[in-house]
Design a protein around this motif. Structure first.
Motif, PDB file in Angstrom:
ATOM      1  N   VAL B  99       0.878  -1.177   0.000  1.00  0.00           N
ATOM      2  CA  VAL B  99       0.000   0.000   0.000  1.00  0.00           C
ATOM      3  C   VAL B  99       0.909   1.218   0.000  1.00  0.00           C
ATOM      4  O   VAL B  99       1.804   1.327   0.844  1.00  0.00           O
ATOM      5  CB  VAL B  99      -0.923   0.027   1.231  1.00  0.00           C
ATOM      6  CG1 VAL B  99      -1.784   1.269   1.221  1.00  0.00           C
ATOM      7  CG2 VAL B  99      -1.794  -1.219   1.274  1.00  0.00           C
ATOM      8  N   ALA B 162      -7.084   1.184  -1.566  1.00  0.00           N
ATOM      9  CA  ALA B 162      -5.747   0.608  -1.741  1.00  0.00           C
ATOM     10  C   ALA B 162      -5.518  -0.522  -0.745  1.00  0.00           C
ATOM     11  O   ALA B 162      -4.942  -1.558  -1.069  1.00  0.00           O
ATOM     12  CB  ALA B 162      -4.687   1.695  -1.577  1.00  0.00           C
ATOM     13  N   PRO B 179       1.028   4.954   4.573  1.00  0.00           N
ATOM     14  CA  PRO B 179      -0.229   4.988   3.825  1.00  0.00           C
ATOM     15  C   PRO B 179      -1.119   6.165   4.178  1.00  0.00           C
ATOM     16  O   PRO B 179      -1.937   6.566   3.381  1.00  0.00           O
ATOM     17  CB  PRO B 179      -0.905   3.672   4.199  1.00  0.00           C
ATOM     18  CG  PRO B 179      -0.306   3.286   5.504  1.00  0.00           C
ATOM     19  CD  PRO B 179       1.096   3.810   5.478  1.00  0.00           C
TER      20      PRO B 179
END
Lengths: 258, 280, 264
Positions: B99, B162, B179
């Protein structure tokens, strides 16, 4: 922006202003030409232009010219696109080629490619070939350059993403690169089409014996002034409408894919 | 209050390399065209046990992302190697899913089509992959948005897409590169809480990079502190805040102790980095 | 792309390594060699392509004997004249349109629509107004270059950091000061691009106009030589045109680069 009444607001709307300006221009031209400030050999009144246009549009000659021009434009754009996109991909994949060819590409972009006509004539003969080739060349350059820029403009994180899920090369191109680059490349394609039109009309004007572009020049030489203007109107109308249609297509693609 | 004991990681101590993800003396040196070599990572060893949530924090540019790329098989280390379940990592594999910090959604695809992307590339059958995707989409809290396009979603929602895309691959280890870094504070806290909840349900191994100390302590079982370039793991701080953990663990005094400790460790490294000059 | 990075003509960021440059120059010489070879081959194949050496000597003769000069001067005069008119209208108009959101909304479709129209089609109208001669050609150049200049200027002005504008207003700068001290320096790279494109398009427009109807000029030389089948002369002038386009563009681009380095 002043706080005005509703009527005042209408007059500030861009579309209204635009069309009002155009209307004023046309009306002004009509007045000036009818009043004799501008002679009929320079410019007839717009109403006369439109009348000439109406006479022309139904004729077989017009259909023939229009068909011929449309074919040339289509062929020029088609070739420019089919050659330009791969060339742009090549420039992107092998930057050395782009750097080496750079001055040549820029020169071609900056010079009247029209002057190659006699050379092409010698090589191809007296047919539509030279005209299509030159117009195609004019379309090819922005398409190739823009394809290259679009490919470079793809967000690198998408490349990382594809690598992390173990995309094969073909999968990467098909599922990630092409969809990502297409909305970025569309302006170049649109410009290529416009150049195909400009190139075709310019070439027809100077060198051809048929086609819309040719007809305008022909009427000039023959002193058919209203007819000359009629063909100018045809060209203006066609290019503006096509440009508008392409713009709408571009907006649609950008909206869906960007 | 006793300070949590820290230990330096090694490939043999403090974890079972055969079961988890093991770093064996990873080193990474980048050579650029101008032949100036930068050693991003000097020597990193460690083990991430199965089902452990490990955060890596460190000063900017110290090589955290590089480490992640190596585990994910996107980069080959100049020295050392990574093993997953004892098997060496030589390229991207089904075991790992990443991610990224920036928005990596494919903007021309719907949420559902985005989530199935990895499965589609791996040629999983269509009905199966869509079914799995729908489950995961529900799990990350985006049920009802399957047909939406990324441009209709907020930043936090896009990152959840994601995460869903990574989870649906059923990886052995989830690799997350800051992330939530591109999200604003509030969204970050919300999605962080969501991640806690999701992790409780799935209990994956996670390697989580962040520069946010609170985030690291709130989410992880273990925090690795990376030194500045050339990077080594300076310290491993176990986080003994219990599982399952609720988001208001932030208010507990134990939480404070952990964050203070990490802050001290990081400060030393950050000062060193600043003293060396602008990190390139 | 950060403004501090130098870009080449195609907009690519440059990573200079000396060896690479030699490679590029070598490659370019190679391309020229291929073109010359293709030309020589064409000479063998058809009568309609003159020999390379004959063409080159004719070109040199043009300068020595001087038959090129009056035409070269005429073309250059028309180009400069047209370009000046286009600039005098285009830059200020572009500035106004770029600065005002409303004006942009009104004129943008008009401008982009006008850009799509092949300007050559208006040349007969210009001929009727000005008669055959440099004025018509300059007018042709003017209407051709006007729109690109306008478009790039408007775009450049729009991209100026609004914070800079705010700062200028807070310092109570007059409009002229705003233009001179804020807008022009900030939009300079775009303005230079507009300048360069405007010049190229003026040149192209004049040559094409001369092709159709002119009393003098390089375009006329080509079409006349073509009509009289004076092939070496025709090819020689075509090459001259290519060289001028190349030289002019390169010079302006070098200038643009210097400006960019200055501003960034």
């Amino acid at each position: 922006m002043s706080q005005t009444v509703a009527l005042g607001q209408v007059w500030r709307r861009p579309r209204v202003v635009r069309w009002t300006l155009i209307a004023i221009l046309v009306a002004g031209l009509e007045a000036v030409t009818r009043g004799g400030l501008i002679g009929p050999l320079t410019a007839p009144p717009p109403s006369v232009m439109v009348a000439a246009l109406a006479r022309i549009v139904g004729t077989a000659q017009f259909a023939d010219d229009l068909g011929r021009t449309a074919f040339t434009i289509g062929a020029a754009f088609g070739i420019g696109f089919l050659l330009g996109v791969p060339l742009g991909v090549l420039f992107w994949r092998v930057p050395v080629v782009a750097r080496v060819l750079e001055p040549f590409v820029v020169t071609l972009y900056a010079m009247p490619t029209l002057v190659f006509y006699p050379i092409l004539l010698a090589l191809m003969g007296l047919n539509a070939g030279p005209i299509i080739t030159i117009a195609a060349l004019m379309a090819l350059i922005p398409i190739a350059l823009n394809t290259m820029v679009a490919l470079r403009g793809v967000n690198p994180v998408l490349h990382k993403l594809a690598a992390s899920v173990n995309c094969s090369r073909p999968q990467y191109y098909r599922k990630v690169l092409v969809p990502a680059a297409t909305p970025l490349a569309i302006p170049g394609v649109k410009l290529g089409f416009i150049y195909a039109i400009i190139g075709t009309i310019a070439m027809e004007f100077i060198l051809a014996s048929r086609g819309i572009g040719f007809r305008a020049g022909f009427n000039y030489r023959d002193f058919n002034i209203p007819e000359m203007y009629a063909y100018v109107l045809v060209v203006v109308f066609l290019s503006v409408s096509i440009n508008y249609a392409l713009g709408a297509l571009e907006r649609r693609i950008r909206r869906d894919m960007l | 209050m006793a300070e949590p004991a820290s230990r330096l990681p090694s490939a043999d101590g403090g974890g079972d390399p055969a079961r988890g993800v093991a770093f064996h003396s990873i080193g990474m040196t980048f050579r650029s065209e101008r032949a100036e070599a930068t050693q991003a990572i000097a020597d990193v060893s460690g083990v991430i046990d199965e089902g452990r949530f490990v955060s890596v924090i460190g000063p900017s540019g110290c090589g955290k992302s590089t480490l992640l790329d190596i585990v994910g098989g996107l980069l080959e280390p100049t020295d050392g190697y990574v093993t997953i379940l004892g098997e060496r990592v030589t390229g991207p594999r089904r075991d790992t899913a990443m991610v990224f910090q920036e928005d990596s959604t494919l903007h021309w695809r719907t949420v559902l089509e985005n989530v199935v992307f990895g499965l589609e590339v791996a040629k999983v059958d269509k009905t199966e992959r869509e079914a799995r995707a729908r489950d995961i989409i529900k799990l990350v809290g985006l049920a009802g948005f399957e047909g939406h396009h990324p441009r209709q979603l907020s930043g936090g929602m896009k990152q959840r897409v994601a995460i869903a895309r990574a989870l649906v691959m059923d990886p052995r280890i989830l690799l997350m590169d800051e992330p939530f870094g591109a999200l604003d504070q509030q969204t970050r806290m919300f999605v962080g809480a969501e991640l806690l909840r999701i992790w409780e349900k799935t209990r994956k191994s996670v390697l989580f990079i962040t520069h946010d100390i609170q985030e690291a302590v709130a989410l992880s079982d273990e925090v690795w502190v990376m030194s500045h370039r050339p990077a080594v793991i300076k310290d491993v701080i176990p986080i003994n805040l219990g599982r399952p953990r609720s988001p208001d663990v932030i208010e507990s005094p134990e939480f404070q102790t952990h964050t203070n400790r990490l802050w001290e460790l990081l400060k030393v490294e950050a000062d060193k980095t600043l003293g060396v000059g602008a990190v390139g | 792309m950060s403004a501090a990075v130098e870009t080449d003509l195609l907009g690519r960021a440059e990573t200079q390594t000396p060896d690479r440059n030699y490679l590029y120059t070598l490659g370019r010489l190679g391309v020229i060699a291929i073109l010359v070879a293709a030309w020589t081959l064409a000479t063998r194949v058809t009568d309609l392509v003159p020999a390379v050496n004959e063409t080159v000597t004719t070109l040199a003769d043009g300068f020595v004997a001087g038959w090129v000069y009056p035409h070269l001067v005429s073309t250059v005069r028309a180009v400069i004249g047209g370009f000046l008119v286009a600039s005098l209208i285009g830059f200020p108009a572009g500035f106004l349109i770029g600065r005002s959101h409303w004006l942009g909304q009104v004129f943008d479709p008009l401008v982009s629509g006008a850009f799509a129209v092949p300007r050559i089609i208006f040349f007969p109208i210009l001929l009727r107004i000005f008669g055959v001669g440099e004025s018509a050609e300059a007018a042709m150049a003017a209407i051709s270059a006007l729109f690109p200049i306008l478009i790039t200027t408007a775009a450049g002005v729009r991209e100026v950091n609004p914070t800079l504008v705010k700062m200028g207003k807070s310092l109570n700068l007059s409009t002229w000061q705003m233009v001179g001290k804020i807008y022009v320096p900030a939009a300079a790279p775009s303005l230079m691009v507009g300048f360069r494109i405007g010049f190229s398009i003026s040149f192209i427009a004049v040559i094409i106009a001369e092709f159709f109807a002119a009393k003098a000029g390089l375009g006329l030389l080509v079409s006349r030589a073509y009509g009289l089948l004076q092939l070496p002369r025709m090819y020689a002038v075509v090459i001259l045109i290519v060289l001028i386009a190349l030289a002019g563009n390169l010079t302006l681009w070098l200038f643009e680069r210097r400006l960019r380095a200055h501003v960034a």
